[in-house]
Structures are given as structure tokens and as C-alpha cells.
Scaffold this motif. Structure first.
Motif, PDB file in Angstrom:
ATOM      1  N   VAL A 150     -21.901  22.844-103.059  1.00  0.00           N
ATOM      2  CA  VAL A 150     -21.383  23.941-103.875  1.00  0.00           C
ATOM      3  C   VAL A 150     -21.689  25.283-103.212  1.00  0.00           C
ATOM      4  N   THR A 151     -22.878  25.408-102.640  1.00  0.00           N
ATOM      5  CA  THR A 151     -23.249  26.649-101.944  1.00  0.00           C
ATOM      6  C   THR A 151     -22.312  26.916-100.769  1.00  0.00           C
ATOM      7  N   VAL A 152     -21.957  25.849-100.042  1.00  0.00           N
ATOM      8  CA  VAL A 152     -21.015  25.991 -98.926  1.00  0.00           C
ATOM      9  C   VAL A 152     -19.662  26.473 -99.428  1.00  0.00           C
ATOM     10  N   CYS A 153     -19.214  25.918-100.556  1.00  0.00           N
ATOM     11  CA  CYS A 153     -17.934  26.344-101.146  1.00  0.00           C
ATOM     12  C   CYS A 153     -17.991  27.802-101.590  1.00  0.00           C
ATOM     13  N   PHE A 154     -19.110  28.201-102.169  1.00  0.00           N
ATOM     14  CA  PHE A 154     -19.271  29.594-102.574  1.00  0.00           C
ATOM     15  C   PHE A 154     -19.260  30.515-101.365  1.00  0.00           C
ATOM     16  N   ALA A 155     -19.893  30.084-100.279  1.00  0.00           N
ATOM     17  CA  ALA A 155     -19.888  30.890 -99.057  1.00  0.00           C
ATOM     18  C   ALA A 155     -18.469  31.025 -98.519  1.00  0.00           C
ATOM     19  N   GLY A 156     -17.704  29.921 -98.563  1.00  0.00           N
ATOM     20  CA  GLY A 156     -16.312  29.978 -98.127  1.00  0.00           C
ATOM     21  C   GLY A 156     -15.492  30.913 -98.988  1.00  0.00           C
ATOM     22  N   ALA A 157     -15.712  30.865-100.298  1.00  0.00           N
ATOM     23  CA  ALA A 157     -15.009  31.778-101.208  1.00  0.00           C
ATOM     24  C   ALA A 157     -15.386  33.222-100.911  1.00  0.00           C
ATOM     25  N   GLY A 158     -16.653  33.449-100.580  1.00  0.00           N
ATOM     26  CA  GLY A 158     -17.100  34.801-100.244  1.00  0.00           C
ATOM     27  C   GLY A 158     -16.436  35.323 -98.983  1.00  0.00           C
ATOM     28  N   LEU A 159     -16.275  34.455 -97.988  1.00  0.00           N
ATOM     29  CA  LEU A 159     -15.610  34.863 -96.743  1.00  0.00           C
ATOM     30  C   LEU A 159     -14.139  35.188 -97.002  1.00  0.00           C
ATOM     31  N   VAL A 160     -13.505  34.410 -97.866  1.00  0.00           N
ATOM     32  CA  VAL A 160     -12.116  34.710 -98.244  1.00  0.00           C
ATOM     33  C   VAL A 160     -12.049  36.075 -98.915  1.00  0.00           C
ATOM     34  N   GLU A 161     -12.995  36.337 -99.806  1.00  0.00           N
ATOM     35  CA  GLU A 161     -13.013  37.607-100.532  1.00  0.00           C
ATOM     36  C   GLU A 161     -13.224  38.791 -99.593  1.00  0.00           C
ATOM     37  N   VAL A 162     -14.029  38.599 -98.557  1.00  0.00           N
ATOM     38  CA  VAL A 162     -14.355  39.704 -97.656  1.00  0.00           C
ATOM     39  C   VAL A 162     -13.282  39.919 -96.593  1.00  0.00           C
ATOM     40  N   TYR A 163     -12.781  38.832 -96.012  1.00  0.00           N
ATOM     41  CA  TYR A 163     -11.899  38.964 -94.862  1.00  0.00           C
ATOM     42  C   TYR A 163     -10.412  38.839 -95.190  1.00  0.00           C
ATOM     43  N   LEU A 164     -10.061  38.008 -96.175  1.00  0.00           N
ATOM     44  CA  LEU A 164      -8.640  37.819 -96.486  1.00  0.00           C
ATOM     45  C   LEU A 164      -8.151  38.753 -97.575  1.00  0.00           C
ATOM     46  N   THR A 165      -8.925  38.901 -98.648  1.00  0.00           N
ATOM     47  CA  THR A 165      -8.487  39.707 -99.788  1.00  0.00           C
ATOM     48  C   THR A 165      -8.144  41.148 -99.416  1.00  0.00           C
ATOM     49  N   PRO A 166      -9.004  41.866 -98.659  1.00  0.00           N
ATOM     50  CA  PRO A 166      -8.637  43.246 -98.296  1.00  0.00           C
ATOM     51  C   PRO A 166      -7.333  43.326 -97.505  1.00  0.00           C
ATOM     52  N   LEU A 167      -7.093  42.331 -96.644  1.00  0.00           N
ATOM     53  CA  LEU A 167      -5.851  42.306 -95.870  1.00  0.00           C
ATOM     54  C   LEU A 167      -4.649  42.134 -96.791  1.00  0.00           C
ATOM     55  N   LEU A 168      -4.761  41.224 -97.762  1.00  0.00           N
ATOM     56  CA  LEU A 168      -3.669  41.017 -98.709  1.00  0.00           C
ATOM     57  C   LEU A 168      -3.431  42.260 -99.560  1.00  0.00           C
ATOM     58  N   ILE A 169      -4.511  42.933 -99.931  1.00  0.00           N
ATOM     59  CA  ILE A 169      -4.385  44.156-100.735  1.00  0.00           C
ATOM     60  C   ILE A 169      -3.663  45.245 -99.942  1.00  0.00           C
ATOM     61  N   LYS A 170      -3.985  45.390 -98.664  1.00  0.00           N
ATOM     62  CA  LYS A 170      -3.320  46.393 -97.831  1.00  0.00           C
ATOM     63  C   LYS A 170      -1.832  46.091 -97.683  1.00  0.00           C
ATOM     64  N   ILE A 171      -1.505  44.805 -97.493  1.00  0.00           N
ATOM     65  CA  ILE A 171      -0.093  44.432 -97.387  1.00  0.00           C
ATOM     66  C   ILE A 171       0.632  44.748 -98.693  1.00  0.00           C
ATOM     67  N   ALA A 172       0.009  44.411 -99.810  1.00  0.00           N
ATOM     68  CA  ALA A 172       0.623  44.694-101.110  1.00  0.00           C
ATOM     69  C   ALA A 172       0.760  46.196-101.334  1.00  0.00           C
ATOM     70  N   ALA A 173      -0.224  46.967-100.840  1.00  0.00           N
ATOM     71  CA  ALA A 173      -0.186  48.415-101.018  1.00  0.00           C
ATOM     72  C   ALA A 173       1.012  49.028-100.297  1.00  0.00           C
ATOM     73  N   ASN A 174       1.367  48.460 -99.165  1.00  0.00           N
ATOM     74  CA  ASN A 174       2.475  48.999 -98.390  1.00  0.00           C
ATOM     75  C   ASN A 174       3.838  48.657 -98.977  1.00  0.00           C
ATOM     76  N   TYR A 175       3.917  47.553 -99.708  1.00  0.00           N
ATOM     77  CA  TYR A 175       5.215  47.096-100.195  1.00  0.00           C
ATOM     78  C   TYR A 175       5.397  47.163-101.692  1.00  0.00           C
ATOM     79  N   VAL A 176       4.290  47.242-102.447  1.00  0.00           N
ATOM     80  CA  VAL A 176       4.389  47.217-103.915  1.00  0.00           C
ATOM     81  C   VAL A 176       3.762  48.436-104.556  1.00  0.00           C
ATOM     82  N   PHE A 177       2.524  48.744-104.196  1.00  0.00           N
ATOM     83  CA  PHE A 177       1.801  49.802-104.881  1.00  0.00           C
ATOM     84  C   PHE A 177       2.372  51.176-104.551  1.00  0.00           C
TER      85      PHE A 177
END
Length: 209
Positions: A182-209
Motif C-alpha cells: 500500500v505504501t508503494v501505491c501511495f508513493a506512486g500516486a504521489g509521483l503522479v500528483e507531483v509530475y503528471l498533474t501539474p502538466l495536465l493542469i497547464k495543458i488544460a489552462a491553455n485550452y480551457v481555462f
């Protein structure tokens, strides 16, 4: 590792289906309470939250992340949560606290989703998809599995009071191993939150926000 985790989940689900039902029920009740909580917000509270979201949407395209610090924080917070659930599972009195954690996490998720999709319409829906869902796809199943494992072990300890022949050690080893996964899964979720989420937010900001 992931296949082993899935196999473990399936085996545990067959043996402890009632525990999983309780865990899922409590989390769902938290989600529902979160949805309802948005309806009960005062006008000034709604306006304040809307202004915070508007400010974030305006700055989303310029979002900058200190990756090293953010990674450390999310992994640390994930470990603290898993350790708390793990320790609560080692005591019978920890059962209501584990259920409370599941309820609160469900409430927070439900509240955030309902507020964004209700108050910000399309922008809120997009923000939910890119900022909330990606890491929660990993985190929520792992959290529910951790909660079920914690409750199962605590219940085993309760049964041992009435039957001293029940062996604890094998279950303790399995319980500890589950929490490591479970700790490994949480770490993976944390990496997604740090590295993928900001990128997706920036893409959305350019086309939607």
C-alpha cells in the motif's frame, strides 16, 4: 509487484468480503456527505471558495513546482497516513478511527468534486479530471485496501480474546506485507500528483481555462 498486489487483493476480497463491504460503505457515505456539504455552504463561504478557485485558474498556466520538495512532502504524507492506519489495526480500539479516516477522505473528495463541478461548470469538470482524478485512481483503491486490512487484523485480535489458539504471527506478517505494498501505491500516486498533474493542469489552462 503490481500483479502480486492484484492477486493479493483478489484473494483478500474473497475471504473478507464483508470487511470490504463495510469499508466501501463508509467511504461512500463520506462521499455522499461531501456532496451534501456543498449544498449547506453559506453564501459568503461559497464566494470565498469561488474566489480561491478563480485565482488558481488564472495562475494555472504559470504553475511552477519545486519537484524535490513536493515529492518529499507527498511521499511523507502518504507514509504517515499508512503508518497511522497500520498502527490502528494493531489495536481493537483503532477500528472506529480507521473508519473515521475513510469517511473523512471520502468527504474531502466528494466535497471537492461537487463544488468544482457545480460552481465552475465546464472548467470545474476539467479541473476535477486533471487535478483530482489522476492520483486518486491509485490512491483510493490502495486506501480502501489498507482500511480493509487494518480492520481485518484488528478483528482477528478481538477474536483471539475468546480463542487463544488463534495464531497471530502469520497474519501479522501478511498484514505488514500488505501495508508495504500500500505504501508503494501511495508513493506512486504521489509521483503522479507531483509530475503528471501539474502538466495536465497547464495543458488544460491553455485550452480551457
Amino acid at each position: 509487484m503490481f500483479k502480486a498486489f492484484l492477486t493479493l487483493c483478489k484473494t483478500s476480497l474473497r475471504r473478507q468480503w464483508l470487511v470490504y463491504f463495510i469499508v466501501l460503505l463508509v467511504f461512500t457515505l463520506g462521499l455522499t456527505a461531501g456532496f451534501a456539504g456543498v449544498q449547506k455552504l453559506q453564501t459568503d463561504q461559497t464566494d470565498q471558495l469561488q474566489s480561491e478557485v478563480d485565482r488558481f485558474l488564472q495562475q494555472a498556466g504559470m504553475l511552477e513546482i519545486d519537484f524535490s520538495m513536493a515529492t518529499r512532502d507527498v511521499i511523507y504524507n502518504g507514509i504517515i497516513l499508512v503508518v497511522a492506519i497500520y498502527l490502528l489495526g494493531l489495536t481493537i480500539i483503532g477500528i472506529p478511527f480507521v473508519l473515521a479516516i475513510l469517511f473523512v477522505r471520502g468527504f474531502a473528495l466528494g466535497f471537492a468534486i461537487e463544488f468544482l463541478t457545480r460552481e465552475k461548470s465546464i472548467q470545474g469538470t476539467v479541473l476535477t479530471i486533471v487535478a483530482i482524478l489522476p492520483h486518486n485512481i491509485l490512491m483510493i483503491p490502495a486506501l480502501l485496501f489498507a482500511g480493509a486490512a487494518s480492520l481485518s487484523f484488528a478483528w482477528l485480535l478481538a477474536k483471539r480474546f475468546h480463542n487463544s489458539k488463534i495464531q497471530i504471527w502469520p497474519s501479522f506478517i501478511a498484514y505488514s506485507g500488505i501495508m508495504v505494498l500500500v505504501t508503494v501505491c501511495f508513493a506512486g500516486a504521489g509521483l503522479v500528483e507531483v509530475y503528471l498533474t501539474p502538466l495536465l493542469i497547464k495543458i488544460a489552462a491553455n485550452y480551457v481555462f
